[in-house]
Scaffold this active site. Structure first.
Site, mmCIF file in Angstrom:
data_model
loop_
_atom_site.group_PDB
_atom_site.id
_atom_site.type_symbol
_atom_site.label_atom_id
_atom_site.label_comp_id
_atom_site.label_asym_id
_atom_site.label_seq_id
_atom_site.Cartn_x
_atom_site.Cartn_y
_atom_site.Cartn_z
ATOM 1 C CD GLU A 280 -2.833 -1.072 -0.060
ATOM 2 O OE1 GLU A 280 -3.290 0.038 -0.432
ATOM 3 O OE2 GLU A 280 -3.046 -2.132 -0.678
ATOM 4 C CD1 TRP A 283 -2.502 3.357 -4.470
ATOM 5 C CD2 TRP A 283 -1.964 2.139 -6.263
ATOM 6 N NE1 TRP A 283 -3.321 3.763 -5.508
ATOM 7 C CE2 TRP A 283 -3.008 3.029 -6.613
ATOM 8 C CE3 TRP A 283 -1.466 1.267 -7.217
ATOM 9 C CZ2 TRP A 283 -3.558 3.058 -7.895
ATOM 10 C CZ3 TRP A 283 -2.011 1.315 -8.500
ATOM 11 C CH2 TRP A 283 -3.040 2.190 -8.818
ATOM 12 C CD1 TRP A 311 -16.811 10.961 -19.700
ATOM 13 C CD2 TRP A 311 -17.415 9.366 -18.259
ATOM 14 N NE1 TRP A 311 -15.698 10.217 -19.417
ATOM 15 C CE2 TRP A 311 -16.039 9.230 -18.533
ATOM 16 C CE3 TRP A 311 -18.014 8.465 -17.379
ATOM 17 C CZ2 TRP A 311 -15.246 8.236 -17.962
ATOM 18 C CZ3 TRP A 311 -17.241 7.478 -16.814
ATOM 19 C CH2 TRP A 311 -15.873 7.372 -17.100
ATOM 20 C CG ASN A 346 -8.342 1.508 -0.461
ATOM 21 O OD1 ASN A 346 -8.313 2.563 -1.071
ATOM 22 N ND2 ASN A 346 -7.904 0.370 -0.990
ATOM 23 C CD1 TRP A 364 -12.415 9.442 -15.611
ATOM 24 C CD2 TRP A 364 -11.196 10.574 -14.110
ATOM 25 N NE1 TRP A 364 -11.383 10.053 -16.292
ATOM 26 C CE2 TRP A 364 -10.613 10.745 -15.397
ATOM 27 C CE3 TRP A 364 -10.595 11.187 -13.013
ATOM 28 C CZ2 TRP A 364 -9.471 11.525 -15.608
ATOM 29 C CZ3 TRP A 364 -9.459 11.966 -13.220
ATOM 30 C CH2 TRP A 364 -8.921 12.123 -14.497
ATOM 31 C CD1 TRP A 387 -10.996 9.654 -7.320
ATOM 32 C CD2 TRP A 387 -12.796 8.868 -8.371
ATOM 33 N NE1 TRP A 387 -12.057 9.749 -6.459
ATOM 34 C CE2 TRP A 387 -13.178 9.287 -7.072
ATOM 35 C CE3 TRP A 387 -13.775 8.342 -9.208
ATOM 36 C CZ2 TRP A 387 -14.487 9.191 -6.605
ATOM 37 C CZ3 TRP A 387 -15.079 8.245 -8.752
ATOM 38 C CH2 TRP A 387 -15.426 8.663 -7.464
#
Length: 481
Positions: A280, A283, A311, A346, A364, A387
């Protein structure tokens, strides 16, 4: 002749320990002028309403720490590229130190300030306090930045371990000629009435001491991390993200705290948990490296094929999502937790984001902006990359056809409904069997639970199965196009 002062420019590094810019200033031996500049342009990333609350309390904690060391913090508001050189001129400073930022606007601003200071005959030096590895030091064999997380993290792990964190200065020499600066209260960072952040203080303790306590508490629970990290109904994650974002603790400190704990406890389950937890951290590192190499990440689709994605401008859907009124309990619980605490688990972030982007087909970028405003850990790199990961438009993105089913996600990761019952209390008396699909509950169960569909709790804003088909059709259109 008395030594000339050194200015230490604080940004997202609001700590005393393992702060190389502060240590370098202290080592110069002269007076130290710590300064924080509130930039209305948010050069170091977004500063939403939740972030403003955190910043107030974190600066108050930093002020106390620096005053105890002997060098009070100077608060200034305006453009740093004007205020930092002016402060150096007014105080006769010999040098300015700061810790690097990696946001595109910050890089451009910092280069301009460094050039201006050096042109004026001052020393200007920057350091790494925010990342395990500098973005330009981790590259593919072809000398390119990594675009996929797994090989990126492997390359990081193949490098020498991150440097040991530095300590804190025992004392600092203040400078009597430093300006008074602003009063923190006058910045109006905290909400007025009604105080929508009233619950934040029950959950968070901003500042370096709060970060240390959070780190220590997590280490006591580290062994259960791999097993419980996807369970929002359990206290299994570290909740260090806001402390890392604001720089109240650095990634080197986190890395070596885990390392020290592992060696103290010996072999066993904590080692596998630590591997998961460090991934993590990886990331976070990956997101910051991506932003450095691809500065349009918060604005443009990483995969330009998504530029033609259809969208939808669904105002009613977005309003229901942002208020936690979609009729899907796990999504609503997450969005209400976000509003009440400035944070969301998360796993639930992924489910809620998937619902907005793939069920509602809302861009997004709109979800990213909502998180920027409401998260206390709103980080430009993490927020944009994550996102885009959910949307399928980003680097190493989840395939677009991976559409989270909010019912199955709730049943798998909140099986007894403890998380939903906490944040959606109107469903608290509904049996677990129906908790994640209340629209299927028999009338008798709804009546006994005091639930009136559409009144006490909303009906689903859409049918997930139909929404999934619509999303896949929209993706197929750009894939073929």
């Amino acid at each position: 002749m008395a030594a000339r002062p050194t200015i230490v420019w604080f940004r997202l590094d609001l700590r005393i320990a393992d702060n190389p810019a502060l240590s370098a200033a202290a080592e110069r031996g002269g007076p130290v002028i710590p300064v924080y500049v509130l930039e209305d342009g948010a050069q170091d990333g977004p500063l939403g309403r939740a972030g403003r609350w955190w910043l107030h309390h974190s600066l108050a904690a930093l002020e106390r720490s620096l005053r105890d060391l002997g060098a009070p913090l100077v608060l200034l508001r305006g453009r740093a590229r004007e205020l930092i050189p002016r402060l150096a001129d007014e105080t006769g400073a010999a040098a300015v130190t700061w810790n690097r930022r990696y946001e595109p606007q910050a890089i451009e601003r910092d280069r301009a300030i460094k050039a201006a200071l050096r042109d004026a005959g001052l020393e200007a030096e920057s350091f790494n306090a925010a990342l395990l590895f500098e973005p330009w030091t981790v590259q593919t064999g072809a000398g390119e930045p990594y675009r996929v997380f797994t090989p990126f993290w492997k390359a990081c792990l193949d490098r020498p371990a991150p440097a040991q964190p530095g300590g804190a200065p025992e004392s600092l020499t203040g400078f009597s000629g430093a300006p008074q600066g602003d009063d923190l209260a006058d910045w109006g960072l905290r909400p007025g009435k009604p105080d929508w952040a009233a619950g934040f203080g029950e959950v968070w303790t901003p500042g370096e001491d709060g970060a240390r306590t959070r780190m220590r508490d997590f280490l006591e629970r580290l062994a259960g991390y791999a097993r419980g990290r996807d369970r929002p109904d359990a206290e299994a994650t570290s909740r260090l993200s806001p402390h890392l974002h604001w720089g109240e603790i650095g990634p080197r400190q986190v890395w070596h705290s885990v390392e020290g704990h592992l060696h103290a406890t010996g072999d066993g389950a904590p080692w596998s948990a630590a591997t998961k937890f460090r991934a993590e951290l990886g990331w976070r590192e990956f997101c910051h490296h991506l932003l450095f190499h691809f500065p349009a990440l918060p604005r443009d689709n990483f995969r330009d094929s998504f530029d033609d994605f259809a969208w939808r401008d669904d105002e009613d859907g977005f309003r229901a999502w942002s208020r936690g009124r979609t009729g899907y309990p796990i999504v609503d619980a997450g969005m209400r937790e976000l509003w009440a605490t400035g944070w969301m688990h998360n796993r639930v972030r992924m489910v809620a984001a998937s619902f907005l982007v793939k069920d509602l087909l809302v861009d997004w970028r709109r979800g990213m902006r909502w998180f920027e405003d409401t998260l206390v850990d709103a980080d430009l790199a993490n927020n944009a990359a994550s996102w885009q990961w959910v949307a399928g438009s980003g680097a190493d993105a989840a395939p677009f056809f991976r559409i989270f089913n909010p019912v199955r996600q709730g049943e798998k990761f909140d099986p007894q409904g403890a998380y939903v019952k906490r944040w959606v209390p109107e469903l608290a008396k509904l049996p677990a069997k129906w908790l994640h699909r209340p629209w299927e509950a028999p009338e008798s169960a709804l009546r006994e639970a005091g639930i009136e569909p559409g009144e006490t709790y909303p009906r689903p804003v859409l049918d997930h199965a139909a929404a999934r088909k619509r999303a896949l059709a929209a993706f197929e259109a750009i894939r073929k196009g």
